[in-house]
Design a protein around this motif. Structure first.
Motif, PDB file in Angstrom:
ATOM      1  N   VAL A   1      39.747  43.861  41.662  1.00 55.16           N
ATOM      2  CA  VAL A   1      40.344  43.780  40.320  1.00 55.16           C
ATOM      3  C   VAL A   1      41.266  42.566  40.276  1.00 55.16           C
ATOM      4  O   VAL A   1      41.980  42.283  41.242  1.00 55.16           O
ATOM      5  CB  VAL A   1      41.149  45.056  39.987  1.00 55.16           C
ATOM      6  CG1 VAL A   1      41.883  44.895  38.654  1.00 55.16           C
ATOM      7  CG2 VAL A   1      40.237  46.272  39.940  1.00 55.16           C
ATOM      8  N   VAL A   2      41.247  41.830  39.164  1.00 57.04           N
ATOM      9  CA  VAL A   2      42.144  40.685  39.019  1.00 57.04           C
ATOM     10  C   VAL A   2      42.837  40.752  37.660  1.00 57.04           C
ATOM     11  O   VAL A   2      42.213  41.094  36.645  1.00 57.04           O
ATOM     12  CB  VAL A   2      41.387  39.341  39.184  1.00 57.04           C
ATOM     13  CG1 VAL A   2      40.327  39.157  38.111  1.00 57.04           C
ATOM     14  CG2 VAL A   2      42.362  38.173  39.162  1.00 57.04           C
ATOM     15  N   LEU A   3      44.128  40.456  37.657  1.00 54.83           N
ATOM     16  CA  LEU A   3      44.922  40.379  36.425  1.00 54.83           C
ATOM     17  C   LEU A   3      45.580  39.006  36.369  1.00 54.83           C
ATOM     18  O   LEU A   3      46.327  38.638  37.274  1.00 54.83           O
ATOM     19  CB  LEU A   3      46.002  41.468  36.402  1.00 54.83           C
ATOM     20  CG  LEU A   3      47.034  41.382  35.275  1.00 54.83           C
ATOM     21  CD1 LEU A   3      46.366  41.551  33.912  1.00 54.83           C
ATOM     22  CD2 LEU A   3      48.132  42.412  35.470  1.00 54.83           C
ATOM     23  N   ALA A   4      45.273  38.236  35.322  1.00 54.58           N
ATOM     24  CA  ALA A   4      45.855  36.905  35.151  1.00 54.58           C
ATOM     25  C   ALA A   4      46.750  36.909  33.926  1.00 54.58           C
ATOM     26  O   ALA A   4      46.389  37.475  32.893  1.00 54.58           O
ATOM     27  CB  ALA A   4      44.743  35.863  34.975  1.00 54.58           C
TER      28      ALA A   4
ATOM     29  N   ARG B   1      39.892  41.408  34.826  1.00 55.75           N
ATOM     30  CA  ARG B   1      38.459  41.452  35.114  1.00 55.75           C
ATOM     31  C   ARG B   1      38.228  42.270  36.376  1.00 55.75           C
ATOM     32  O   ARG B   1      39.111  42.387  37.233  1.00 55.75           O
ATOM     33  CB  ARG B   1      37.896  40.041  35.370  1.00 55.75           C
ATOM     34  CG  ARG B   1      37.963  39.083  34.195  1.00 55.75           C
ATOM     35  CD  ARG B   1      36.905  39.385  33.153  1.00 55.75           C
ATOM     36  NE  ARG B   1      36.869  38.364  32.125  1.00 55.75           N
ATOM     37  CZ  ARG B   1      37.664  38.323  31.062  1.00 55.75           C
ATOM     38  NH1 ARG B   1      38.586  39.252  30.907  1.00 55.75           N
ATOM     39  NH2 ARG B   1      37.552  37.367  30.169  1.00 55.75           N
ATOM     40  N   VAL B   2      37.020  42.799  36.477  1.00 56.98           N
ATOM     41  CA  VAL B   2      36.555  43.307  37.769  1.00 56.98           C
ATOM     42  C   VAL B   2      35.667  42.234  38.367  1.00 56.98           C
ATOM     43  O   VAL B   2      34.931  41.553  37.650  1.00 56.98           O
ATOM     44  CB  VAL B   2      35.806  44.651  37.625  1.00 56.98           C
ATOM     45  CG1 VAL B   2      36.758  45.723  37.111  1.00 56.98           C
ATOM     46  CG2 VAL B   2      34.594  44.533  36.717  1.00 56.98           C
TER      47      VAL B   2
ATOM     48  N   ASP C   1      33.812  51.145  41.841  1.00 55.64           N
ATOM     49  CA  ASP C   1      34.061  52.581  41.780  1.00 55.64           C
ATOM     50  C   ASP C   1      35.133  52.879  40.742  1.00 55.64           C
ATOM     51  O   ASP C   1      36.099  52.118  40.573  1.00 55.64           O
ATOM     52  CB  ASP C   1      34.519  53.096  43.148  1.00 55.64           C
ATOM     53  CG  ASP C   1      33.411  53.042  44.188  1.00 55.64           C
ATOM     54  OD1 ASP C   1      32.230  53.069  43.778  1.00 55.64           O
ATOM     55  OD2 ASP C   1      33.732  52.964  45.389  1.00 55.64           O
ATOM     56  N   GLU C   2      34.967  54.002  40.050  1.00 52.63           N
ATOM     57  CA  GLU C   2      35.936  54.418  39.036  1.00 52.63           C
ATOM     58  C   GLU C   2      37.328  54.592  39.647  1.00 52.63           C
ATOM     59  O   GLU C   2      38.342  54.363  38.986  1.00 52.63           O
ATOM     60  CB  GLU C   2      35.472  55.728  38.401  1.00 52.63           C
ATOM     61  CG  GLU C   2      36.305  56.133  37.194  1.00 52.63           C
ATOM     62  CD  GLU C   2      35.733  57.355  36.496  1.00 52.63           C
ATOM     63  OE1 GLU C   2      36.457  57.913  35.655  1.00 52.63           O
ATOM     64  OE2 GLU C   2      34.597  57.745  36.793  1.00 52.63           O
TER      65      GLU C   2
ATOM     66  N   GLU D   1      43.131  53.233  40.227  1.00 51.54           N
ATOM     67  CA  GLU D   1      44.179  52.697  41.098  1.00 51.54           C
ATOM     68  C   GLU D   1      44.906  51.529  40.434  1.00 51.54           C
ATOM     69  O   GLU D   1      46.135  51.421  40.492  1.00 51.54           O
ATOM     70  CB  GLU D   1      43.562  52.260  42.429  1.00 51.54           C
ATOM     71  CG  GLU D   1      44.573  51.826  43.466  1.00 51.54           C
ATOM     72  CD  GLU D   1      43.919  51.363  44.763  1.00 51.54           C
ATOM     73  OE1 GLU D   1      44.634  50.772  45.599  1.00 51.54           O
ATOM     74  OE2 GLU D   1      42.690  51.575  44.941  1.00 51.54           O
ATOM     75  N   ALA D   2      44.140  50.647  39.781  1.00 51.25           N
ATOM     76  CA  ALA D   2      44.739  49.508  39.078  1.00 51.25           C
ATOM     77  C   ALA D   2      45.586  49.981  37.901  1.00 51.25           C
ATOM     78  O   ALA D   2      46.679  49.458  37.646  1.00 51.25           O
ATOM     79  CB  ALA D   2      43.651  48.553  38.600  1.00 51.25           C
TER      80      ALA D   2
END
Length: 205
Positions: free
Chosen positions: A11-14, A32-33, A39-40, A45-46
């Motif tokens: 998972v990425v968060l910008a 984005r993934v 996996d769900e 978790e994110a």
């Protein structure tokens, strides 16, 4: 919080850099993934990591600050040269929702400059801007005049070009700015970096 989200595998968060001016509708971030499918549990978790903080991105509103402007220089005071600082500062302040409620011409005497600073703070100014007299020339009196008010100096000098002779102090809770000459003729200076943050209620130092 952003680091916590980005520590979740796949998972990425910008997000945008901090302390930048944004307008309504500006995209502040995206996520984005990395693979086509994950996996769900990773998504959950994110989401849990994101909720651990009250917010991941904070946007502060600009405040309608009452601004006092002091123009130094005996040549301006006696009318020998035209004030070029005032119109530039007024335009930049008003573009961000502030209001220059009064402009004073003080000459070069430190006592006159410091007296105007104190007077504007007493009048309820939320920001006092002093223009001119900010170089290392012994004849330039503005830094000493700001210090003599009893203001706490946060910085005299900034690692920014143009604008390295910028000064920021606080007289009580009121920021007092000393502006170098480059603000008159350069499109973008240290003033443009600091002003939005001050009008948003951010305190430096």
């Amino acid at each position: 919080g952003i680091d916590r989200v980005n520590s979740v595998d796949q998972v990425v968060l910008a997000v945008r850099h901090g302390d930048v001016f944004v307008k309504k509708g500006t995209l502040l971030g995206g996520t984005r993934v990395i693979p086509l499918l994950i996996d769900e549990e990773k998504v959950a978790e994110a989401e849990t990591a994101a909720r651990a903080n009250q917010w991941l991105v904070e946007v502060r509103l600009l405040l309608p600050v009452k601004v006092g402007l002091i123009t130094t220089g005996s040549e301006v005071l006696c009318g020998r040269i035209e004030d070029k600082f005032g119109p530039v500062v007024r335009r930049k302040v008003e573009a961000l929702g502030g209001q220059v409620y009064r402009q004073a011409l003080s000459g070069d005497e430190p006592e006159a400059i410091s007296g105007e600073i104190r007077a504007m703070v007493a009048e309820g100014a939320g920001l006092v801007i002093v223009t001119g007299g900010m170089s290392v020339d012994p004849d330039d009196q503005t830094p000493g005049a700001i210090k003599s008010t009893g203001a706490e100096v946060v910085s005299y000098g900034a690692p920014v070009l143009p604008g390295s002779m910028f000064m920021l102090a606080y007289l009580g809770s009121v920021p007092v700015i000393g502006l170098p000459g480059c603000v008159m003729y350069e499109k973008s200076t240290v003033f443009d970096l600091v002003l939005p943050r001050i009008l948003a209620g951010v305190r430096f130092g």
